[in-house]
Design a protein around this motif. Structure first.
Motif, short mmCIF file in Angstrom:
data_model
loop_
_atom_site.label_atom_id
_atom_site.label_comp_id
_atom_site.label_asym_id
_atom_site.label_seq_id
_atom_site.Cartn_x
_atom_site.Cartn_y
_atom_site.Cartn_z
N THR A 56 -3.80 -34.92 41.07
CA THR A 56 -3.65 -33.62 40.43
C THR A 56 -2.21 -33.15 41.10
OG1 THR A 56 -5.00 -32.63 42.38
CG2 THR A 56 -6.02 -33.01 40.32
N ALA A 57 -1.86 -33.41 42.20
CA ALA A 57 -0.42 -33.19 42.84
C ALA A 57 0.57 -33.83 41.75
CB ALA A 57 -0.52 -33.53 44.09
N LYS A 58 0.41 -34.80 41.49
CA LYS A 58 1.37 -35.47 40.67
C LYS A 58 1.55 -35.10 39.27
CE LYS A 58 4.46 -38.85 39.95
NZ LYS A 58 5.62 -38.82 40.35
N MET A 59 0.33 -34.58 38.75
CA MET A 59 0.36 -33.82 37.42
C MET A 59 0.87 -32.55 37.42
SD MET A 59 -3.33 -34.27 35.44
CE MET A 59 -4.53 -34.63 36.87
N ILE A 60 0.98 -31.62 38.70
CA ILE A 60 1.43 -30.41 38.97
C ILE A 60 3.14 -30.71 39.07
CG2 ILE A 60 2.04 -28.52 40.24
CD1 ILE A 60 -0.79 -28.61 40.93
N GLU A 61 3.41 -32.05 39.65
CA GLU A 61 5.01 -32.38 39.77
C GLU A 61 5.37 -32.65 38.49
OE1 GLU A 61 5.65 -35.29 42.72
OE2 GLU A 61 4.16 -34.45 44.18
N ASN A 62 4.74 -33.26 37.75
CA ASN A 62 5.30 -33.79 36.12
C ASN A 62 5.40 -32.58 35.74
OD1 ASN A 62 5.37 -36.38 36.92
ND2 ASN A 62 3.47 -37.00 36.08
N MET A 67 9.75 -29.05 32.59
CA MET A 67 10.07 -27.61 32.15
C MET A 67 11.71 -27.43 31.88
SD MET A 67 7.48 -25.68 32.23
CE MET A 67 8.12 -24.05 32.42
N PRO A 68 12.62 -28.21 32.39
CA PRO A 68 13.96 -27.97 31.80
C PRO A 68 14.03 -28.46 30.82
CG PRO A 68 13.91 -28.67 34.47
CD PRO A 68 12.52 -28.66 34.00
N ASP A 69 13.40 -29.54 30.32
CA ASP A 69 13.73 -30.09 28.95
C ASP A 69 12.97 -29.35 27.94
OD1 ASP A 69 14.82 -32.35 30.32
OD2 ASP A 69 13.24 -33.60 30.66
N ARG A 70 12.33 -28.18 28.43
CA ARG A 70 11.82 -27.20 27.38
C ARG A 70 10.57 -27.67 26.55
NH1 ARG A 70 14.87 -22.89 25.88
NH2 ARG A 70 13.90 -22.94 23.91
N GLN A 71 9.79 -28.46 27.52
CA GLN A 71 8.32 -29.19 26.99
C GLN A 71 7.50 -28.36 27.44
OE1 GLN A 71 7.94 -33.50 27.67
NE2 GLN A 71 10.24 -33.77 27.64
N PHE A 72 7.38 -27.14 26.95
CA PHE A 72 6.31 -26.15 27.84
C PHE A 72 4.96 -26.49 27.23
CE2 PHE A 72 10.24 -23.30 26.64
CZ PHE A 72 10.87 -23.67 27.99
N THR A 73 4.78 -26.99 26.17
CA THR A 73 3.26 -27.12 25.60
C THR A 73 2.72 -28.32 26.75
OG1 THR A 73 3.67 -26.62 23.41
CG2 THR A 73 1.92 -27.83 23.98
N LYS A 74 3.60 -29.35 26.71
CA LYS A 74 3.18 -30.86 27.62
C LYS A 74 3.00 -30.19 29.21
CE LYS A 74 2.35 -34.97 28.26
NZ LYS A 74 0.97 -35.51 27.91
N ALA A 75 3.75 -29.34 29.74
CA ALA A 75 3.59 -28.84 30.93
C ALA A 75 2.46 -27.86 31.10
CB ALA A 75 5.07 -28.07 31.27
N PHE A 76 2.02 -27.05 30.00
CA PHE A 76 0.88 -26.33 30.07
C PHE A 76 -0.14 -27.22 30.01
CE2 PHE A 76 -2.34 -24.16 27.76
CZ PHE A 76 -2.47 -22.95 28.62
#
Length: 183
Positions: A56-62, A67-76
């Protein structure tokens, strides 16, 4: 105004009204940032309870990294998945009961899907999304959503079975004589 132009206008208005005004299109930056903050809070609680996982820590890091790549949906999605897994782990540590039958059913379905995937892969018939579905089913099981995990695993199992059948059925198939082979 002609009847034709009025009907076009009415059609456009109806189509625009039919489009849902939800976040189905894409996630906004603020939603992704909030999901990451919620995931961090859930992870901190999991650490306090002694049940935090490196996954889960790795998922949060990813999620933060994209975020800088504007992949907001994937980050969410990543942050939400991490939060659900950490929340489930904390609930388990606090003594929450799990439906053991549902958990067993989900684990059996995931194992059956993996077996079907391997069988299809043995004859070069594995479909593109089968592994991904199995991974998603495992993630759902890790977060306590056993019904969702079972449903996805069964879908993956069916894909594995169909991939195997397709590969066996098409074994030895060749191009028709009218198709020119590249020299």
């Amino acid at each position: 105004m002609s009847i034709r132009s009025m009907s076009k206008s009415m059609l456009i208005v109806c189509l625009l009204a039919a489009i849902p005004a939800t976040s189905a299109w894409a996630t906004h930056r603020s939603e992704a940032e909030q999901a990451i903050e919620d995931a961090k809070a859930a992870h901190a609680l999991a650490k306090t309870a002694g049940v935090a996982s490196a996954e889960t820590a790795k998922m949060i890091e990813n999620a933060e990294a994209i975020m800088p790549d504007r992949q907001f949906t994937k980050a969410f999605e990543l942050a939400t998945k991490a939060m659900k897994q950490d929340t489930f782990a904390v609930e388990q540590a606090q003594g929450a009961t799990v439906d053991k039958d549902a958990e067993k059913t989900a684990n059996e379905a995931i194992a059956a899907a993996e077996a079907a995937r391997k069988k299809a892969a043995s004859v070069n018939g594995e479909w593109r999304d089968t592994s991904k579905l199995i991974g998603e089913a495992q993630a759902l099981a890790n977060s306590g959503d056993f019904a969702g995990a079972t449903a996805l695993a069964r879908k993956a199992q069916r894909q594995g079975e169909m991939g195997y059948e397709q590969s066996i059925r098409e074994k030895g198939a060749s191009f028709p004589s009218y198709v020119k082979k590249l020299q």
